[in-house]
Design a protein around this motif. Structure first.
Motif, short mmCIF file in Angstrom:
data_model
loop_
_atom_site.label_atom_id
_atom_site.label_comp_id
_atom_site.label_asym_id
_atom_site.label_seq_id
_atom_site.Cartn_x
_atom_site.Cartn_y
_atom_site.Cartn_z
N ILE A 228 0.87 -1.46 0.56
CA ILE A 228 0.29 0.24 -0.24
C ILE A 228 0.92 1.37 -0.12
O ILE A 228 0.95 2.28 -0.65
N GLY A 229 1.65 1.25 1.01
CA GLY A 229 2.96 2.54 0.89
C GLY A 229 3.37 2.86 -0.22
O GLY A 229 3.74 3.87 -0.97
N GLY A 230 4.04 1.67 -0.78
CA GLY A 230 4.95 1.75 -2.47
C GLY A 230 4.18 2.61 -3.29
O GLY A 230 3.83 3.45 -3.98
N ILE A 231 2.70 2.04 -3.37
CA ILE A 231 1.32 2.75 -4.45
C ILE A 231 1.49 3.80 -4.27
O ILE A 231 1.61 4.95 -5.16
N VAL A 232 0.73 4.06 -3.16
CA VAL A 232 0.37 5.50 -2.81
C VAL A 232 1.42 6.32 -2.63
O VAL A 232 0.83 7.98 -2.87
N ARG A 233 2.44 6.13 -2.93
CA ARG A 233 4.15 6.96 -2.32
C ARG A 233 4.22 6.87 -4.42
O ARG A 233 4.17 8.19 -4.68
N ALA A 234 3.78 5.90 -4.76
CA ALA A 234 3.94 6.05 -6.31
C ALA A 234 3.31 7.42 -6.88
O ALA A 234 3.23 7.78 -7.57
N TRP A 235 1.72 7.50 -6.13
CA TRP A 235 1.11 8.54 -6.42
C TRP A 235 1.28 9.95 -6.02
O TRP A 235 0.43 10.74 -6.20
N GLY A 236 1.94 9.56 -5.01
CA GLY A 236 2.63 11.19 -4.78
C GLY A 236 1.75 11.73 -3.16
O GLY A 236 1.58 12.55 -3.12
N ILE A 237 1.69 10.41 -2.73
CA ILE A 237 -0.15 11.22 -2.10
C ILE A 237 1.29 10.55 -0.22
O ILE A 237 2.40 9.38 -0.32
N ASN A 238 1.11 11.32 0.19
CA ASN A 238 2.01 11.08 1.77
C ASN A 238 0.93 10.78 3.39
O ASN A 238 2.30 11.03 3.98
N ASN A 239 -0.26 9.86 3.18
CA ASN A 239 -0.94 9.86 4.10
C ASN A 239 -1.93 8.58 4.33
O ASN A 239 -2.69 8.33 3.40
N PRO A 240 -1.37 7.63 3.33
CA PRO A 240 -1.52 6.14 3.38
C PRO A 240 -3.19 5.89 4.30
O PRO A 240 -3.61 5.55 3.49
N ASP A 241 -2.75 5.76 5.74
CA ASP A 241 -4.25 5.52 6.21
C ASP A 241 -5.74 7.12 6.09
O ASP A 241 -6.60 5.85 5.92
N LEU B 48 -3.05 15.02 -1.33
CA LEU B 48 -2.76 15.52 -3.02
C LEU B 48 -1.21 15.50 -2.99
O LEU B 48 -1.30 14.66 -4.09
N GLY B 49 -0.74 15.89 -2.12
CA GLY B 49 0.52 15.18 -1.83
C GLY B 49 1.78 15.92 -2.78
O GLY B 49 1.99 16.94 -2.92
N ASP B 50 2.17 14.99 -3.66
CA ASP B 50 3.15 15.68 -5.46
C ASP B 50 1.86 16.20 -6.31
O ASP B 50 1.34 14.73 -7.53
N GLU B 51 1.26 16.63 -6.58
CA GLU B 51 0.34 17.89 -7.86
C GLU B 51 0.66 16.89 -9.23
O GLU B 51 -0.27 16.19 -9.65
N LYS B 52 2.31 16.46 -8.97
CA LYS B 52 2.43 15.77 -10.62
C LYS B 52 2.23 14.78 -10.66
O LYS B 52 2.17 14.32 -11.38
N LYS B 53 2.00 13.87 -9.72
CA LYS B 53 1.65 12.42 -9.87
C LYS B 53 0.95 12.19 -9.72
O LYS B 53 0.47 10.69 -9.63
N TRP B 54 -0.10 12.95 -8.68
CA TRP B 54 -1.88 12.30 -8.09
C TRP B 54 -2.37 12.15 -9.32
O TRP B 54 -2.85 12.94 -9.94
N PRO B 55 -3.03 10.48 -9.29
CA PRO B 55 -3.66 10.36 -10.06
C PRO B 55 -5.28 11.42 -10.58
O PRO B 55 -6.02 10.63 -9.75
N ARG B 56 -5.46 11.95 -11.82
CA ARG B 56 -6.87 12.48 -11.53
C ARG B 56 -7.85 11.69 -12.02
O ARG B 56 -8.92 12.13 -11.51
N GLU B 57 -7.80 10.48 -11.83
CA GLU B 57 -8.71 9.71 -12.05
C GLU B 57 -9.42 9.63 -11.17
O GLU B 57 -10.56 9.29 -10.63
N LEU B 58 -8.76 9.50 -9.69
CA LEU B 58 -9.27 9.50 -8.37
C LEU B 58 -10.22 9.99 -7.87
O LEU B 58 -10.54 9.13 -7.16
#
Length: 594
Positions: free
Chosen positions: A413-426, A476-486
């Motif tokens: 979970i942590g690896g995927i959300v970090r790849a999406w630029g999200i800093n809070n997995p919980d 939202l974290g890293d806006e460049k990585k965050w998938p807009r589809e979400l």
């Protein structure tokens, strides 16, 4: 005085041009900018533990929620679509906004027939009579069309018609003012969001181009026809769904950018629980009208001709087809709510995890239920304007993310959300499941509890709002990585969860979605045979893990049987409210309140 006179004349002329030629686009934009300035100023002055010009922070939120709600309803058109988008994502807003926006429905008065007629003429160069082969005066040998709309929403209205060949169609006609207003409305939305992003230090503007693109596509009925036909092919190719789901046929030769003609659907809306479940009064092994594309029985042509001649603007030409309700009209489809929801969750899970082509507006008004000859329900999905496409890489990540949520695989979970630029997995995991995620380290909750335990009520509320803003930044974290589809996938899941909750939670939604997520990693043609073989072994192990989910689900059903009023979705929402409160969010509404 002369300058004031010239100014008054100039403003009057501009207003007249705006009303006559721009359909009040300038007036609506000016109204929006003024209210945006008023709300921003109000918050800059009063958003503090003890507001100088408000009784409390709650009162501050309440008056601004009312202002914004009134603006969206007054402006109408695309503003209602924007309001709906806010309503479905309102968990990130204060509870006062949640309560107000739960009343935001996409309905609007219908335009006059002469305006609808002009749209048809402008798009096809033909009158409705010429295009559809109908007569508005009951002329023998021709079809008929109702000039009074059967339904009217913010962007379009729907008219019933019977073509000359006897086929019945729904003609969706875009309101004439929308084409002129849409550019102004989206520009205003972008400007206001950019200003608020700067004023309140929230990373919102990066989402605006994608959201605007989706909203604009909703006004393009060629895009809607493309989506409908694509979904029909996907459903037809999936053995698990083709006999349970139906997508209405589109008449391409009678459709354009602002006109869409599709097969007329007879059915029961999902929100009508009583009619869905009441006993079937039709014949054995007989389905409800139109099930799985069966021809509809024709209307009485003499009766139709009489109505069109004597009641031209109040016609009700479509025949009544509720014979299946019995002589006293108290019958129903006699279908299982569990079967209805099973089909719905299966359909939208296939869209997300298997096809990567997701319908993002599955509210009860866009879903009809019909009865098949077998007695099972058939789900009919309409209104295909709002879809998102998920690229294979993102779709596979999203499937693995869901599967990992079910097994508390925090490393994945942590690896995927970090790849999406999200800093809070919980926070993100809980928002995805629509229930508290308890497999993480709970650092967000614990940290907030420590900072808020000794504060008085007003200061605590203010601190929660600050933590909520921090939570949004972290998600939202890293806006460049965050998938807009979400943005829109989350909307879909929230509505489906609301549908299940409304029907009494007859199915274990989480388990069904998790199973589709895992199975899609086996069935996806985008993966190599080796990857699919490995995933198949993991899927078999995963099925054993899901057993614990069944234990909780059936335990809830037993409690309901013995008189407990709350269902599993209610329990999850109550838990979600508690955990969200610990994280700085407040959830105070049902998705379909009002």
């Amino acid at each position: 005085m002369r300058r004031l006179f010239y100014l008054a004349v100039g403003l009057g002329a501009a207003y007249e041009v705006d009303q006559r030629f721009l359909y009040a686009s300038l007036t609506r934009s000016t109204r929006t900018f003024w209210l945006g300035l008023l709300v921003a100023t109000d918050y800059k002055i009063n958003f503090r533990p003890h507001p100088p010009l408000a009784e409390s922070i709650q009162a501050l939120h309440n008056r601004n929620a009312e202002r914004l709600f009134d603006l969206l309803r007054t402006n109408g058109g695309l503003y209602l679509k924007i309001g709906q988008a806010i309503a479905m994502q309102s968990a990130i807003l204060p509870p006062e906004f949640q309560k107000m926006f739960s009343k935001m429905f996409d309905d609007a008065p219908q335009n006059e027939w002469k305006d609808a007629e002009k749209v048809i003429l402008e798009d096809f160069g033909k009158t409705p009579e010429e295009l559809f082969g109908v007569s508005l005066t009951g002329e023998p040998g021709k079809g008929v069309m109702e000039r009074t709309a059967r339904a009217s929403a913010s962007v379009a209205q729907v008219h019933w018609a019977r073509l000359a060949n006897g086929e019945e169609v729904a003609i969706k006609i875009q309101k004439r003012e929308i084409a002129q207003q849409v550019g102004w409305d989206l520009w205003t939305f972008k400007v206001v969001t950019r200003i608020y992003t700067w004023l309140f230090d929230l990373p919102l503007y990066s989402l605006v181009p994608y959201i605007s693109e989706r909203l604009l596509l909703e006004t393009d009925f060629v895009n809607e026809a493309d989506n409908a036909e694509r979904m029909a092919k996907l459903v037809a190719g999936e053995a698990r769904l083709r006999d349970r789901v139906y997508i209405p046929k589109v008449y391409r030769e009678l459709s354009s950018k602002r006109i869409m003609t599709a097969e007329w659907i007879e059915g029961v809306r999902l929100w009508d629980k009583e009619t869905l479940t009441r006993p079937w009064h039709g014949r054995w092994r007989e389905g409800s009208p139109g099930c799985h594309g069966a021809p509809l029985n024709p209307s009485d042509r003499l009766e139709v001709a009489e109505i069109t001649r004597n009641h031209p603007l109040k016609e009700q030409l479509k025949p009544n087809r509720d014979w299946w309700k019995g002589p006293n009209g108290k019958g129903g489809l006699g279908v299982s709510l569990k079967d209805c929801m099973q089909t719905m969750v299966d359909l939208f899970s296939a869209q997300m995890f298997l096809w990567g082509w997701c319908h993002c507006d599955p509210h009860p008004g866009n879903i009809f239920i019909r009865r098949l000859p077998s007695g099972k329900p058939e789900l009919v999905l309409i209104d295909h304007g709002l879809y998102v496409h998920m690229e294979p890489k993102f779709r596979h990540q999203y499937s693995l993310f869901w599967k990992s949520l079910m097994t508390f695989d925090n490393e994945t979970i942590g690896g995927i959300v970090r790849a999406w630029g999200i800093n809070n997995p919980d926070v993100f995991a809980s928002a995805t499941l629509m229930r508290p995620y308890t497999g993480g380290d709970n650092s967000t909750s614990a940290g907030i509890k420590r900072t808020m335990s000794v504060k008085e009520q007003q200061e605590r509320h203010y601190e929660m709002q600050q933590q909520m803003r921090k939570g949004i930044r972290e998600v939202l974290g890293d806006e460049k990585k965050w998938p807009r589809e979400l943005v829109f996938i989350g909307r879909n899941m929230r509505i489906v969860q609301g549908n299940n909750q409304f029907l009494g939670a007859p199915v274990n939604r989480i388990k069904i979605m998790g199973s589709w997520a895992s199975r899609s990693l086996v069935d996806s043609p985008d993966l190599s045979y080796r990857e699919r073989f490995v995933n198949f072994g993991r899927h078999l192990l995963f099925k054993f893990v899901l057993f614990s989910s069944d234990v909780v689900f059936y335990g809830s059903k037993v409690a309901q049987f013995f008189g407990r009023k709350q269902n599993l979705e209610d329990d999850m929402e109550a838990s979600m409210k508690k955990v969200a409160g610990d994280m700085g969010f407040e959830l105070n509404h049902g998705v379909f309140d009002g």
